[in-house]
Design an enzyme around this catalytic site. Sequence first.
Site, PDB file in Angstrom:
ATOM      1  N   GLU A 226       0.836  -1.222   0.000  1.00  0.00           N
ATOM      2  CA  GLU A 226       0.000   0.000   0.000  1.00  0.00           C
ATOM      3  C   GLU A 226       0.861   1.259   0.000  1.00  0.00           C
ATOM      4  O   GLU A 226       0.521   2.253   0.641  1.00  0.00           O
ATOM      5  CB  GLU A 226      -0.922   0.020   1.229  1.00  0.00           C
TER       6      GLU A 226
HETATM    7  C1  LIG Z   1       2.616  -9.757   0.377  1.00  0.00           C
HETATM    8  C2  LIG Z   1       2.348  -8.641  -0.585  1.00  0.00           C
HETATM    9  C3  LIG Z   1       1.038  -8.312  -0.902  1.00  0.00           C
HETATM   10  C4  LIG Z   1       0.781  -7.295  -1.824  1.00  0.00           C
HETATM   11  N1  LIG Z   1      -0.516  -7.041  -2.211  1.00  0.00           N
HETATM   12  C5  LIG Z   1      -0.738  -6.235  -3.278  1.00  0.00           C
HETATM   13  C6  LIG Z   1      -2.039  -6.118  -3.861  1.00  0.00           C
HETATM   14  O1  LIG Z   1      -3.023  -6.713  -3.374  1.00  0.00           O
HETATM   15  N2  LIG Z   1      -2.187  -5.358  -4.969  1.00  0.00           N
HETATM   16  C7  LIG Z   1      -1.143  -4.699  -5.544  1.00  0.00           C
HETATM   17  O2  LIG Z   1      -1.341  -4.040  -6.544  1.00  0.00           O
HETATM   18  N3  LIG Z   1       0.100  -4.763  -5.012  1.00  0.00           N
HETATM   19  C8  LIG Z   1       0.330  -5.522  -3.908  1.00  0.00           C
HETATM   20  N4  LIG Z   1       1.589  -5.625  -3.383  1.00  0.00           N
HETATM   21  C9  LIG Z   1       2.666  -4.846  -3.960  1.00  0.00           C
HETATM   22  C10 LIG Z   1       3.140  -3.705  -3.064  1.00  0.00           C
HETATM   23  O3  LIG Z   1       2.154  -2.726  -2.950  1.00  0.00           O
HETATM   24  C11 LIG Z   1       4.476  -3.183  -3.655  1.00  0.00           C
HETATM   25  O4  LIG Z   1       5.442  -4.195  -3.426  1.00  0.00           O
HETATM   26  C12 LIG Z   1       4.890  -1.859  -3.041  1.00  0.00           C
HETATM   27  O5  LIG Z   1       4.015  -0.838  -3.439  1.00  0.00           O
HETATM   28  C13 LIG Z   1       6.324  -1.460  -3.446  1.00  0.00           C
HETATM   29  O6  LIG Z   1       6.529  -1.614  -4.820  1.00  0.00           O
HETATM   30  P1  LIG Z   1       7.809  -2.429  -5.332  1.00  0.00           P
HETATM   31  O7  LIG Z   1       7.830  -3.720  -4.625  1.00  0.00           O
HETATM   32  O8  LIG Z   1       7.810  -2.453  -6.807  1.00  0.00           O
HETATM   33  O9  LIG Z   1       9.052  -1.594  -4.821  1.00  0.00           O
HETATM   34  P2  LIG Z   1       9.756  -0.368  -5.577  1.00  0.00           P
HETATM   35  O10 LIG Z   1       8.731   0.561  -6.102  1.00  0.00           O
HETATM   36  O11 LIG Z   1      10.749  -0.916  -6.529  1.00  0.00           O
HETATM   37  O12 LIG Z   1      10.509   0.347  -4.381  1.00  0.00           O
HETATM   38  C14 LIG Z   1      11.713  -0.171  -3.806  1.00  0.00           C
HETATM   39  C15 LIG Z   1      12.178   0.754  -2.694  1.00  0.00           C
HETATM   40  O13 LIG Z   1      12.518   2.036  -3.246  1.00  0.00           O
HETATM   41  C16 LIG Z   1      11.819   3.074  -2.594  1.00  0.00           C
HETATM   42  N5  LIG Z   1      11.424   4.075  -3.607  1.00  0.00           N
HETATM   43  C17 LIG Z   1      10.857   3.843  -4.810  1.00  0.00           C
HETATM   44  N6  LIG Z   1      10.628   5.011  -5.446  1.00  0.00           N
HETATM   45  C18 LIG Z   1      11.029   5.982  -4.627  1.00  0.00           C
HETATM   46  C19 LIG Z   1      11.030   7.410  -4.699  1.00  0.00           C
HETATM   47  N7  LIG Z   1      10.537   8.059  -5.754  1.00  0.00           N
HETATM   48  N8  LIG Z   1      11.516   8.106  -3.641  1.00  0.00           N
HETATM   49  C20 LIG Z   1      11.981   7.478  -2.546  1.00  0.00           C
HETATM   50  N9  LIG Z   1      12.014   6.127  -2.422  1.00  0.00           N
HETATM   51  C21 LIG Z   1      11.542   5.393  -3.453  1.00  0.00           C
HETATM   52  C22 LIG Z   1      10.597   2.426  -1.962  1.00  0.00           C
HETATM   53  O14 LIG Z   1      10.186   3.111  -0.802  1.00  0.00           O
HETATM   54  C23 LIG Z   1      11.095   1.020  -1.639  1.00  0.00           C
HETATM   55  O15 LIG Z   1      11.700   1.017  -0.359  1.00  0.00           O
HETATM   56  C24 LIG Z   1       1.863  -6.583  -2.405  1.00  0.00           C
HETATM   57  C25 LIG Z   1       3.179  -6.905  -2.050  1.00  0.00           C
HETATM   58  C26 LIG Z   1       3.423  -7.930  -1.174  1.00  0.00           C
HETATM   59  C27 LIG Z   1       4.859  -8.288  -0.868  1.00  0.00           C
END
Ligand SMILES: Cc1cc2nc3c(=O)[nH]c(=O)nc-3n(C[C@H](O)[C@H](O)[C@H](O)COP(=O)(O)OP(=O)(O)OC[C@H]3O[C@@H](n4cnc5c(N)ncnc54)[C@H](O)[C@@H]3O)c2cc1C
Length: 597
Positions: free
Chosen positions: A441
Amino acid sequence: MPSYSAPIDDTLFILNDVLKYERFNNLPGFADASPDIVEAVLREAGRVAEEVFFPLNQVGDQEGCIRHDDGSVTTPKGFKEAFSQYKEGGWMGLGFDPEYGGQGLPYVLHTAVSEYLSSANMAFAMYPGLTQGAMAAIHVHGTDEQKQTYLPKMVEGIWTGTMNLTEPHCGTDLGLLRTKAVPQGDGTFKITGQKIFISAGEHDMSDNIIHLVLARIEGAPEGVKGISLFIVPKFAINEDGSVGDTNGVSCGSIEEKMGIHGNSTCVMNYDDAVGTLVGEEHKGLKAMFIMMNEARLGVGLQGLAISEIAYQNAVIYAKDRIQGRSLSGVKHADKKADPIIVHPDVRRNLMTIRSFNEAGRAFILWAALKSDVAHRSEDKEEAALSEEMMGLLTPVIKGVLTDKGFEHTVMAQQMYGGHGYIEEWGMSQYVRDARIAMIYEGANGIQALDLVGRKLGMNGGRGVQAFFKEVGDFCQDNREDENLAFFTKHLKKGLNDLQSATMWFVQNAMAKPDNAGAGSHDYMHMFGLVALGYMWALQTKAAQEKLAEGTGDKQYFDNKIATSRFFFDRVMPETSAHLARISTGADSMMAIPEDAF
Ligand SMILES: Cc1cc2nc3c(=O)[nH]c(=O)nc-3n(C[C@H](O)[C@H](O)[C@H](O)COP(=O)(O)OP(=O)(O)OC[C@H]3O[C@@H](n4cnc5c(N)ncnc54)[C@H](O)[C@@H]3O)c2cc1C
């Protein structure tokens, strides 16, 4: 074996005596929520949490979900039956619009109930939680036909919902998403692409799963401005509303993950799946935000909920485990050693968690009341201001309650010594489950940026000014109350620190945006401390009033005031450290060149 007892009396004190929610009985739905109804609903919800959800918590963790070769998913033993009980109890529609079968009760009551369910079994509570988020998005942005088709069945719990944003190459930066939608000329679209990490994406507890999917209509602009939102049901819906053929949606795999094993986290493949547009073309993120805001509050609540159950068990253990003698002399001469709860360092952990939980509960209920005002008040000005405050506080609730929630599960685990590391005691599961709430989220770093980069300045800072005024007015109005002097003095100091940090951003972050990024995490936590401090000041005042009246449980109110004092003595002073860090800016953080890492 862990245990759970829903903190009903604490919720009732907050609703009745602190927030005085009866003040709002001119709002739709509140007249039906008289104090006796609220108490009855909370007691029944507590029973469902303790007797239906909680016994499946460890089972869910150990068994997890299983995907079969045909793409179907089986949830852990007992989940299906428990979901039937939840559904039959009418819990899904507790706070939802009666026009679609809901009970229309206040959102604040729904929030209180959700805390108990998430404490008892976070992974299981996510199935209805996601459905409620999907219902909210359809309710606000759907057409009449979409509302009539989907909402009654979802409110009944016959169909469940999901939210599909994330793709392998994009989570935070949704502007990169590739899932495409091709118009069919008959008002429908064919959706093709892959979504990952979809919670409750496939399971065996409902007759249909209604996926809300972000996709890009062919030819749409690049970036977030070209994203639209679609409803894509797992099974097509027949003219008469019954479930028809399979749509082109399937679960490709489920993730092996650190925690919340009872919730199926799916890779969802969309292959020419038929969907309909929700809201306007290219305005999908706006429509999804309804769901995301609700989901963010729900995730903040998860942080509190896990912190609460971890605390309850740590207290039981600390009273039972005997090791060493009290520094101030033997306390239990009949035993070979004193229970570890006599040791100040054990108390430090327990009091830190307790002072967070009781204020966190008040904070989230206070915010839920603002949401009720925003969505139900006929006074447009009052509704708009509440909406702005909610928008401002959503990242604080999500980020602070989940960061702290996780930290506290680790503290509670520490109380068990080595036994906390052993699965049988259940503490390890709380640590593992709580961890995800900081990530999904919108990772917490992004929540902090949202607060500083977007929410602070929104509408000329009306929301933040309203928050400062509310807290400042409380201190001012109670300045002559000697019993409150200690509490308001510390609250005012925290508020001053927060205002100084806000001013520092105004003066130093416009020209140098990295200064905002470098201080945002501290700022979010500082905001949280002031909000929690405000909740403690309100609770202290209410407890003192009850003591003066001589009604209720004296020990309970004395404990409230003692916990409040601990918070202001030991937790609130952190605002100074946050302010000091923020004021150093980004220089030392960004000094080392990328390739030197
Ligand atoms: C168990 C689980 C359940 C989930 N359920 C859902 C779901 O139901 N529906 C859905 O759509 N998604 C879901 N997700 C996905 C989840 O919302 C994402 O994993 C999350 O939003 C982060 O995206 P990412 O993993 O691509 O990380 P990234 O976007 O690659 O981010 C990696 C890191 O970089 C940091 N970062 C990225 N961009 C910036 C910036 N501009 N400035 C500063 N820091 C930054 C982030 O804070 C993070 O720490 C789920 C994930 C898990 C693991």
